[in-house]
Write an enzyme that holds these catalytic residues in place. Structure first.
Site, mmCIF file in Angstrom:
data_model
loop_
_atom_site.group_PDB
_atom_site.id
_atom_site.type_symbol
_atom_site.label_atom_id
_atom_site.label_comp_id
_atom_site.label_asym_id
_atom_site.label_seq_id
_atom_site.Cartn_x
_atom_site.Cartn_y
_atom_site.Cartn_z
ATOM 1 N N GLU A 130 -3.640 -13.773 -7.703
ATOM 2 C CA GLU A 130 -2.373 -13.051 -7.666
ATOM 3 C C GLU A 130 -1.259 -13.865 -7.270
ATOM 4 O OE1 GLU A 130 -0.389 -10.751 -8.545
ATOM 5 O OE2 GLU A 130 -1.364 -8.760 -8.700
ATOM 6 N N ASN A 154 3.556 -5.333 -2.112
ATOM 7 C CA ASN A 154 2.589 -6.004 -3.023
ATOM 8 C C ASN A 154 3.441 -6.928 -3.800
ATOM 9 O OD1 ASN A 154 1.551 -5.676 -6.217
ATOM 10 N ND2 ASN A 154 0.130 -4.828 -5.017
ATOM 11 N N GLU A 187 -8.860 -6.132 0.673
ATOM 12 C CA GLU A 187 -7.557 -6.781 0.393
ATOM 13 C C GLU A 187 -6.639 -6.500 1.443
ATOM 14 O OE1 GLU A 187 -5.755 -6.265 -3.436
ATOM 15 O OE2 GLU A 187 -7.482 -7.067 -4.542
ATOM 16 N N ASN A 242 3.834 -1.412 -8.684
ATOM 17 C CA ASN A 242 3.347 -2.822 -8.680
ATOM 18 C C ASN A 242 4.321 -3.886 -8.806
ATOM 19 O OD1 ASN A 242 1.331 -5.053 -8.778
ATOM 20 N ND2 ASN A 242 -0.399 -3.322 -9.079
ATOM 21 N N ASP A 246 0.226 -4.565 -14.174
ATOM 22 C CA ASP A 246 0.191 -5.173 -12.747
ATOM 23 C C ASP A 246 1.395 -6.112 -12.852
ATOM 24 O OD1 ASP A 246 -0.500 -6.017 -10.391
ATOM 25 O OD2 ASP A 246 -2.596 -6.395 -10.791
#
Length: 306
Positions: free
Chosen positions: A35, A122, A146, A180, A235
């Protein structure tokens, strides 16, 4: 490993955004969930997260190497840079947004709002006025994978703004299922935010929403849905210099024009979580996808970022 890139060209304009002969490169693999890619032009390096493994990794194009930059990483997820080139990170573990100073020390920018702990920041972007905008879903506290399982303290899953001068935290939008990825249009008049709530509730629309940035950046007026993902959930995403949105999806990267029309797809072997433009010309697309980091040269250029 390099393989021929596969595309789904829906609108012929998309063909002008890609390099037909460019190969899809798998630069690194063996992670659990990659990510948060961020490009540092002055380092000629890409930094990205492997959230469950509690590490931030660094990729160097000069020798095609990947090394550990930070471990433990506090389950860091999204990253960006501020106007001074410092790393801004969202950390699921301590549920905060931090800045890494030039000397390596950590400054906490946000960990509470109205006296309550944030959910689990995030993703994050910096506006050219120095303000820092981040999303605060609950993914990092849903389990111990996570982050650390915990009950949320905030009544909403919001989008927040940190004033670059005063540090004041302001709730900008509070009606998301799970906000997100987020990004600004090239002129910063529009904020795009993905809602990935369908990850746990199939009734949630799989869309990116648009907001008009008003009142000197202190208000975000809802403009409604901008684009819909037809495979998986939205995302992380980025915007190119022409205002096209390049978004993560289950089957790869979905590319929308500035009106929200789906124009094409870059098909990736794994579920994509996020992406960013990098390289000297900002025309190398770095893609984090499940266990791997991929890269692909395109003709589009990422909108200028700090």
């Amino acid at each position: 490993m390099t393989e021929h890139a596969l595309y789904d060209i829906i609108d012929p304009r998309f063909a002008h955004k890609i390099v037909g002969s460019a190969g899809l490169e798998e630069l690194h693999t063996g992670c659990r969930w990659t990510e948060g890619p961020v490009w540092f032009s002055d380092h000629d390096a890409l930094y990205f997260s492997d959230i469950p493994n509690q590490q931030v990794l660094r990729y160097l194009p000069s020798d095609n190497s990947v090394s550990v930059y930070a471990k433990p990483s506090n389950f860091a997820n999204g990253h960006t840079r501020d106007l001074e080139g410092r790393l801004i990170s969202c950390e699921h573990g301590p549920r905060r947004v931090t800045r890494t100073e030039i000397d390596g020390t950590i400054t906490v920018l946000a960990e509470r709002f109205e006296g309550r702990r944030l959910n689990s920041p995030n993703d994050v972007v910096v506006k050219l006025d120095g303000s820092i905008w981040f999303t605060d879903p609950t993914y990092g506290i849903l389990s111990d994978y996570e982050g650390y399982q915990s009950e949320p303290e905030q009544p909403v899953h919001g989008v927040y703004r940190i004033d670059g001068k005063t540090g004041e935290i302001r709730l900008m939008v509070g009606d998301f299922a799970q906000p997100n990825g987020l990004a600004f249009s090239p002129d910063e008049s529009v904020l795009y935010v993905a809602d990935s709530g369908a990850s746990h509730d199939p009734a949630v629309p799989r869309h990116i929403r648009a907001f008009a940035v008003e009142n000197g950046g202190l208000a975000a007026r809802d403009l409604g849905p901008f684009a819909v993902i037809d495979n998986g959930i939205p995302d992380g995403f980025r915007v190119d210099t022409e205002g096209w949105v390049w978004c993560s999806a289950a089957d790869g990267v979905h590319v929308f024009d500035d009106t929200g029309k789906l124009c094409g797809k870059i098909l990736i072997p794994q579920t994509v979580s996020n992406l960013t433009f990098g390289g000297p010309k900002r025309n190398r697309l770095f893609i984090t996808a499940t266990t791997s980091l991929y890269a692909l040269y395109v003709t589009a250029r990422g909108a200028q970022t700090p």
